[in-house]
Design a protein around this motif. Structure first.
Motif, short mmCIF file in Angstrom:
data_model
loop_
_atom_site.label_atom_id
_atom_site.label_comp_id
_atom_site.label_asym_id
_atom_site.label_seq_id
_atom_site.Cartn_x
_atom_site.Cartn_y
_atom_site.Cartn_z
N THR A 243 104.16 71.66 3.39
CA THR A 243 105.31 70.77 3.28
C THR A 243 106.53 71.53 2.78
N ARG A 244 106.30 72.37 1.78
CA ARG A 244 107.39 73.18 1.24
C ARG A 244 108.04 74.01 2.36
N LEU A 245 107.18 74.59 3.18
CA LEU A 245 107.66 75.45 4.26
C LEU A 245 108.51 74.66 5.25
N PHE A 247 110.26 72.00 4.64
CA PHE A 247 111.56 71.68 4.05
C PHE A 247 112.38 72.94 3.78
N GLU B 110 112.24 67.39 9.92
CA GLU B 110 112.39 67.97 8.59
C GLU B 110 112.95 69.38 8.62
N HIS B 111 112.33 70.24 9.48
CA HIS B 111 112.76 71.64 9.45
C HIS B 111 114.17 71.79 10.00
N ALA B 114 116.58 70.95 7.27
CA ALA B 114 116.67 72.08 6.34
C ALA B 114 117.54 73.19 6.93
N ARG B 120 115.76 70.78 -0.42
CA ARG B 120 115.14 69.76 -1.24
C ARG B 120 114.14 70.38 -2.19
N PHE B 122 111.09 69.44 -4.80
CA PHE B 122 110.17 68.33 -5.05
C PHE B 122 109.97 68.12 -6.53
N THR B 126 106.66 73.21 -6.07
CA THR B 126 105.82 73.81 -5.05
C THR B 126 106.38 75.17 -4.68
N TYR B 128 104.92 79.20 -3.14
CA TYR B 128 103.78 79.81 -2.44
C TYR B 128 103.04 80.67 -3.44
N GLN B 199 118.40 79.42 0.83
CA GLN B 199 118.66 78.79 2.13
C GLN B 199 120.14 78.58 2.40
#
Lengths: 362, 283
Positions: A243-245, A247, B110-111, B114, B120, B122, B126, B128, B199
């Motif tokens: 999900t992070r990816l 967004f 979504e992508h 972005a 965004r 969360f 989150t 990696y 980003q």
């Protein structure tokens, strides 16, 4: 400049030690084995008989399957319990070629006659050509994987649900090929091959072994290139935080589809190299337990490390070869035991164990 | 040659933008964000129901370019659903959502949202976990997201400098090569904010940035977010009223899916209806 940067990229695939290990293994496969097989006299204790060369060649094919599965499971976190179907597709394509070559006198095999066809059905066209077959070995599993993967990934099917539908895929494929009407020999499958590219298969053991070794090394380097690139880091990110990816602006669908198709094609190539070394391809290759066993190879060796996948495939298949002749009834218990043992005690597989040893000794 | 020149002229005539129908001139889906009217986000009459429950009810909200806006509201007021609508995770039943003057958010995934410049963060941090801090930022860096490009991707000097700059900003220079999974909770929150910055977003949506942070970390976060405003538009959803008071210039109070009050912190706090539904419960 271009070739120089390509070379430096090649250099960064591995540390020096790992390159050395790879070189030693390549020499063993490409030089030592041929010497043991052809140069040594047959009564020498180190002489490698033809059956052993073929057995080793088959193991290399299965290692290629493990490599393909690790790419999608270990690195991308998508568990496939249906890779047998891609393996079998590659195998059937090669089988179709070998069958047509074996019937180059204009006759057709029995299973075609039983269907009341006097000639090859339309979907057997082209397989008399090796070039066409070579393309199809990649194309058939690739297209199947693309369609299936697109539908599954677009609907965001994940985790255990995805694993279950891949089981259904291979199960469905098995039943399709069990039907005689499908035109690929029903439950007997395709067999009675005699030659490939003009070489008598009975004499071609070493050639097939060498081809398997070369393909495995190249596939390994390809996988290594993928996982050490930014693409590889994206794949791991899909595994860890999809999900992070999303967004962050990545479309996971494309990445998953890419690696899924690459994995299926590698698996198909493995099947195509496997079939001339066993002399038969039949629908039992698509039986669900076969695909589950592939996942066990990867789990035992160590998910998320390419060397682990190859090692796992090697260990399980050596044990299997020994056990199925020594204790044929016990083999499934042994396999189950291995799987439970790995799950409980070796979450990172044999490679994880070795790594822990190394860290502990430092 | 003459014929060719003439047909080229005909072609140009045909493609004159002031002469074709409006539908042909509709902004392309990959239009760049245009905030020439000073508004970053237009949300109008957004309604979204889940099984009859109205999570968002005719909500209208505008966020200015470069503004720092705090959104507060009791649980279930629709804050997370609002974020989901903006970022393409949830499609509203009715209403419109535009990013700048040209980008229709309701048509994007979504992508794509972005990629157009909305970042965004969360509620639960989150990152990696199996990548280093540096690699986390590299993955987030604004760049081509194609599969083939990523296979041959190499960081250039300018990009590496940008990463180092962000590392400095989020105070993780010393942790550059550590695995992100080994960071403390607060550091992960910061890494996620840093990833957002990589980003180059025009609009940052930040969900509960200080949850689980120590007092000192909270203060530093407040400072960071205020420094971002101006260059970026920032929307912060937060429960911690002290934190909101310390950063907010404009506060929007959500209640039952629509805007209950809007204004400075003082105005909002003195609004009797707000006191009734929200602040009243606390104090």
């Amino acid at each position: 400049m271009q070739s120089q940067s390509a070379l430096s990229r090649l250099g960064r695939l591995h540390s020096g030690t790992a390159w050395a290990v790879l070189a030693v293994l390549a020499v063993v496969a490409l030089v030592v084995v041929p010497v043991l097989h052809t140069v040594l006299p047959q009564d020498s204790p180190l002489y490698m008989p033809g059956w052993m060369v073929t057995l080793a060649g088959r193991f290399l094919c299965l290692a290629l399957v493990a490599l393909a599965l690790d790419l999608i499971w270990g690195y991308t976190g998508i568990l496939s319990l249906g890779h047998g179907v891609f393996f079998a597709m590659g195998g059937y394509v090669m089988g179709a070629h070998l069958t047509r070559v074996a019937h180059d006198d204009g006759s057709v095999p029995n299973f075609i006659q039983w269907l009341d066809y006097s000639d090859w059905p339309w979907y057997w066209a082209g397989f008399e050509s090796f070039a066409f077959t070579a393309v199809m070995i990649a194309l058939v599993p690739g297209v199947l994987a693309f369609i299936f993967g697109f539908l599954a990934f677009r609907s965001r099917v994940r985790g255990v649900y995805f694993a279950i539908i891949t089981q259904a895929l291979t199960f469905g494929g098995m039943h399709l090929f069990y039907r005689t009407e499908t035109g690929f020999g029903g439950d007997t499958g395709l067999t009675d091959f005699d030659s490939l590219l003009g070489f008598d298969l009975a004499q071609a053991q070493l050639g097939l072994f060498l081809a398997s070794a070369v393909v495995l090394i190249m596939a390994y380097l390809l996988c290594r290139w993928i996982v050490t690139s930014k693409l590889g880091r994206v794949l791991t990110a899909i595994r860890d935080a999809e999900t992070r990816l999303r967004f962050t602006g990545y479309d996971p669908l494309r990445y998953k589809l890419f690696v899924w198709v690459v994995s299926a094609v590698l698996c198909g190539i493995a099947g195509a190299l496997y079939v001339p070394q066993t002399g038969v391809i039949n629908p039992s290759e698509m039986a669900p337990p076969q695909s589950i066993e592939m996942a066990i190879w990867v789990a035992l060796g160590g998910r998320g490390t390419l060397a682990g996948a190859i090692l796992g495939a090697g260990i399980v298949n050596v044990v299997k070869t020994w056990a199925t002749s020594a204790y044929p009834d016990l083999w499934l218990y042994i396999l189950g035991g291995i799987f439970i043992g790995v799950t409980l005690f070796l979450p990172h597989g044999v490679v994880g164990l070795l790594r822990r040893r190394k860290e502990a000794s430092q | 040659m003459n014929t060719l020149a003439k047909s080229m002229d005909d072609f140009r005539e045909l493609m004159r933008r002031d002469q074709v129908f409006d539908i042909v001139n509709r902004p392309a889906d990959n239009a760049t964000v245009d905030m020439s009217h000073g508004v970053a986000l237009y949300l109008e009459s957004i309604t979204k129901s889940f099984d009859g429950f109205r999570a968002l009810d005719d909500l209208t909200l505008y966020i200015g370019d470069g503004e720092l806006r705090c959104i507060i509201g009791p649980n279930g007021a629709g804050k997370t659903t609002l974020m989901d609508v903006i970022t393409g995770k949830t499609r509203p039943d009715a209403g419109t959502a535009w990013f700048g003057n040209r980008i229709n958010l309701l048509r994007l995934k979504e992508h794509e949202v972005a990629q157009r410049g909305i970042g965004r963060k969360f509620q639960k941090p989150t990152v990696y976990e199996n990548h280093s801090v540096f690699e986390n930022l590299e993955l987030a860096m604004h760049a081509n997201r194609g599969v083939v490009t990523s296979l041959t991707w190499r960081l250039n000097g300018e990009q590496a400098d940008r990463i180092d700059e962000v590392l400095e900003l989020i105070g993780l220079t010393g942790e550059r090569d550590r695995l992100a999974g080994l960071l403390s909770h607060g550091q992960k929150q910061w890494l996620e904010i840093g990833s957002l910055l990589m980003q180059n977003p025009r609009l940052l949506l930040v969900d509960e940035p200080v949850a689980g942070m120590t007092g000192q970390e909270t203060e530093a976060t407040a400072e960071l977010l205020t420094s971002l405003a101006g260059k970026h538009s920032v929307v912060v959803v937060e429960h911690d009223m002290d934190f909101v008071r310390s950063i907010a210039r404009q506060v929007t109070v959500l209640h039952q899916g629509s805007v209950l009050a809007e204004g400075s912190m003082d105005q909002v706090q003195n609004n009797p209806r707000v006191r009734e539904v929200y602040l009243g419960e606390e104090e």
